[in-house]
Design a protein around this motif. Structure first.
Motif, PDB file in Angstrom:
ATOM      1  N   HIS A  90       0.629  -1.380   0.136  1.00 36.32           N
ATOM      2  CA  HIS A  90       0.064  -0.153   0.003  1.00 36.32           C
ATOM      3  C   HIS A  90       0.871   1.223   0.126  1.00 36.32           C
ATOM      4  CE1 HIS A  90      -3.647  -2.621   1.874  1.00 36.32           C
ATOM      5  NE2 HIS A  90      -3.079  -2.996   0.689  1.00 36.32           N
ATOM      6  N   LEU A 123      -8.647   3.331   4.713  1.00 31.73           N
ATOM      7  CA  LEU A 123      -8.554   2.019   4.119  1.00 31.73           C
ATOM      8  C   LEU A 123      -7.886   1.255   5.221  1.00 31.73           C
ATOM      9  CD1 LEU A 123      -5.787   1.161   1.782  1.00 31.73           C
ATOM     10  CD2 LEU A 123      -5.751   3.133   3.186  1.00 31.73           C
ATOM     11  N   LEU A 139     -15.888  -1.894   0.055  1.00 34.14           N
ATOM     12  CA  LEU A 139     -15.334  -1.946  -1.585  1.00 34.14           C
ATOM     13  C   LEU A 139     -13.807  -2.728  -1.142  1.00 34.14           C
ATOM     14  CD1 LEU A 139     -15.828   1.284  -3.240  1.00 34.14           C
ATOM     15  CD2 LEU A 139     -17.083  -0.932  -3.604  1.00 34.14           C
ATOM     16  N   SER A 141     -10.156  -3.710  -2.978  1.00 30.82           N
ATOM     17  CA  SER A 141      -9.470  -3.987  -4.209  1.00 30.82           C
ATOM     18  C   SER A 141      -9.593  -5.189  -4.737  1.00 30.82           C
ATOM     19  CB  SER A 141      -8.112  -3.653  -3.785  1.00 30.82           C
ATOM     20  OG  SER A 141      -7.574  -4.687  -2.987  1.00 30.82           O
ATOM     21  N   PHE A 259     -11.945  -0.580   1.254  1.00 29.48           N
ATOM     22  CA  PHE A 259     -12.311   0.895   1.073  1.00 29.48           C
ATOM     23  C   PHE A 259     -13.835   1.154   1.694  1.00 29.48           C
ATOM     24  CE2 PHE A 259      -8.909   0.047  -1.793  1.00 29.48           C
ATOM     25  CZ  PHE A 259      -8.240   1.127  -1.693  1.00 29.48           C
ATOM     26  N   THR A 264     -15.344   4.831  -4.570  1.00 25.24           N
ATOM     27  CA  THR A 264     -14.728   4.133  -5.869  1.00 25.24           C
ATOM     28  C   THR A 264     -13.526   4.815  -6.581  1.00 25.24           C
ATOM     29  OG1 THR A 264     -16.637   5.292  -6.800  1.00 25.24           O
ATOM     30  CG2 THR A 264     -17.183   3.201  -6.081  1.00 25.24           C
ATOM     31  N   ARG A 267     -10.367   3.646  -5.004  1.00 21.96           N
ATOM     32  CA  ARG A 267     -10.173   1.995  -5.017  1.00 21.96           C
ATOM     33  C   ARG A 267      -9.880   1.822  -6.252  1.00 21.96           C
ATOM     34  NH1 ARG A 267     -14.246  -1.826  -5.872  1.00 21.96           N
ATOM     35  NH2 ARG A 267     -14.819  -0.212  -7.566  1.00 21.96           N
ATOM     36  N   ASP A 268     -10.471   2.379  -7.375  1.00 21.60           N
ATOM     37  CA  ASP A 268     -10.059   2.401  -8.934  1.00 21.60           C
ATOM     38  C   ASP A 268      -8.521   2.578  -9.177  1.00 21.60           C
ATOM     39  OD1 ASP A 268     -12.744   1.275  -9.189  1.00 21.60           O
ATOM     40  OD2 ASP A 268     -13.390   3.000 -10.145  1.00 21.60           O
ATOM     41  N   PHE A 270      -6.261   3.136  -6.978  1.00 25.97           N
ATOM     42  CA  PHE A 270      -5.181   1.800  -6.259  1.00 25.97           C
ATOM     43  C   PHE A 270      -5.246   0.698  -7.122  1.00 25.97           C
ATOM     44  CE2 PHE A 270      -4.789  -1.585  -3.340  1.00 25.97           C
ATOM     45  CZ  PHE A 270      -4.211  -1.052  -2.413  1.00 25.97           C
ATOM     46  N   ASP A 271      -6.440   0.245  -7.658  1.00 28.65           N
ATOM     47  CA  ASP A 271      -6.132  -1.108  -8.460  1.00 28.65           C
ATOM     48  C   ASP A 271      -5.375  -0.770  -9.679  1.00 28.65           C
ATOM     49  OD1 ASP A 271      -7.818  -2.820  -7.038  1.00 28.65           O
ATOM     50  OD2 ASP A 271      -9.614  -2.277  -8.018  1.00 28.65           O
ATOM     51  N   THR A 305     -12.079  -9.706  -7.904  1.00 27.99           N
ATOM     52  CA  THR A 305     -12.967  -9.274  -6.506  1.00 27.99           C
ATOM     53  C   THR A 305     -14.338  -9.461  -7.034  1.00 27.99           C
ATOM     54  OG1 THR A 305     -11.226  -8.052  -5.787  1.00 27.99           O
ATOM     55  CG2 THR A 305     -13.482  -7.582  -5.230  1.00 27.99           C
TER      56      THR A 305
END
Length: 311
Positions: A90, A123, A139, A141, A259, A264, A267-268, A270-271, A305
């Motif tokens: 992270h 998170l 949510l 990841s 999250f 979102t 998270r997106d 991060f992904d 996921t």
């Protein structure tokens, strides 16, 4: 880490299932506080307002608040430093996103999701298993690791235990961590409730094993290997990993970052950075190999996921 929610706590209002008219009138008398509390959340999600712009806020302030549970090798304190698989990945990801610092909050594993929803952190950085029950609340990841289950047993494996089926056949008592998915795996395999003992910490599992209170300690293989490594000389051994099956579905114990439902955008982003790491196994191992993670723990691209949440 392959953890599952503890049993849902029910408040008196939850148990009643309704509010009487007098109770509603009483709540109305608290209008200023009540309205203030409600105005802090997005309608329908429970997410604090502003989660849609959370990444911009984090970049501006220069840090992200993370919750962790003090469980090696996923997220723990090493002296004054926050260490482990999840914080290491992270930190790499948030640095790429322009957020320099992880600010940690230590809490019990079972309070990580409640703490996230209460906005105590942004998170969860604790190697939390992705399960449908959790996906209804938060949510996740994409998977950042997989880790099949294993059993730690006393040296010499006196009962010949290799998986949950062998525990059933030999009448073994199995230790699991409080709020851990291993409890549900054991139940699905037919281990009687009375033969499953919950323990607060990893070290409690090893200690209970040595004291003869349990015959096996079930956890992810990577966790048990780390526990054995940090208890050198203890008369225990870790068996070969196995993949439990629940309702015909193999359980790979995939974990990820967590999250709030409204986050979102964060998270997106991060992904996207996570995919760059898991898509490069050599880089993945360079980052988290020190914690016992190998290329075997790199999640396959086919494991998503969305599928784990729908399982």
């Amino acid at each position: 880490m392959s953890r599952q929610d503890a049993g849902r706590g029910r408040s008196p209002l939850d148990r009643r299932g309704f509010l009487t008219r007098s109770a509603l009138l009483g709540a109305a008398a608290l209008t200023p506080a009540f309205v203030t509390a409600c105005s802090r959340t997005e309608a329908g999600t429970g997410a604090p307002k502003g989660d849609a712009d959370l990444l911009a806020k984090l970049r501006k302030q220069g840090f992200v608040r993370v919750g962790f549970a003090g469980e090696a090798p996923y997220g723990f304190r090493d002296g004054d430093a926050l260490a482990g698989e999840a914080p290491t990945l992270h930190r790499e990801i948030f640095t790429a996103l322009g957020v320099r610092e992880l600010r940690p909050t230590l809490t019990e594993f079972g309070t990580l999701i409640p703490g996230l929803l209460a906005d105590r952190f942004d998170l969860v950085s604790a190697g939390m298993a992705i399960t449908p029950e959790r996906c209804a609340k938060v949510l996740f990841s994409e998977p950042e690791f997989i880790s099949p289950t294993a059993l730690m047993v006393r040296e010499g494996n006196p009962k010949g235990l290799s998986d949950f089926a062998s525990c059933v056949a030999r009448g073994a008592t199995v230790g699991v961590l409080t709020a851990a998915v291993e409890a549900s795996y054991a139940k699905a395999a037919g281990v009687p409730d009375g033969s499953v003992k919950t323990l607060a910490k990893q070290q409690d599992g090893l200690d209970a094993l040595l004291a003869g209170r349990i015959d096996a300690f079930a956890l992810t293989g990577v966790s048990l290997r780390w526990l054995s490594r940090t208890n050198r000389g203890a008369a225990v051994q870790v068996g070969a990993p196995f993949v439990p099956v629940v309702d015909g579905v193999k359980q790979f114990s995939a974990g990820g970052a967590v999250f709030r439902l409204g986050a979102t955008g964060l998270r997106d982003a991060f992904d996207r950075e996570l995919a760059r790491i898991t898509g490069d196994p050599a880089r993945y191992v360079r980052l988290v190999g020190r914690y016992g993670f190998t290329e075997r723990e790199v999640p396959p691209r086919s494991l998503r996921t969305a599928d784990l949440c729908a399982a």
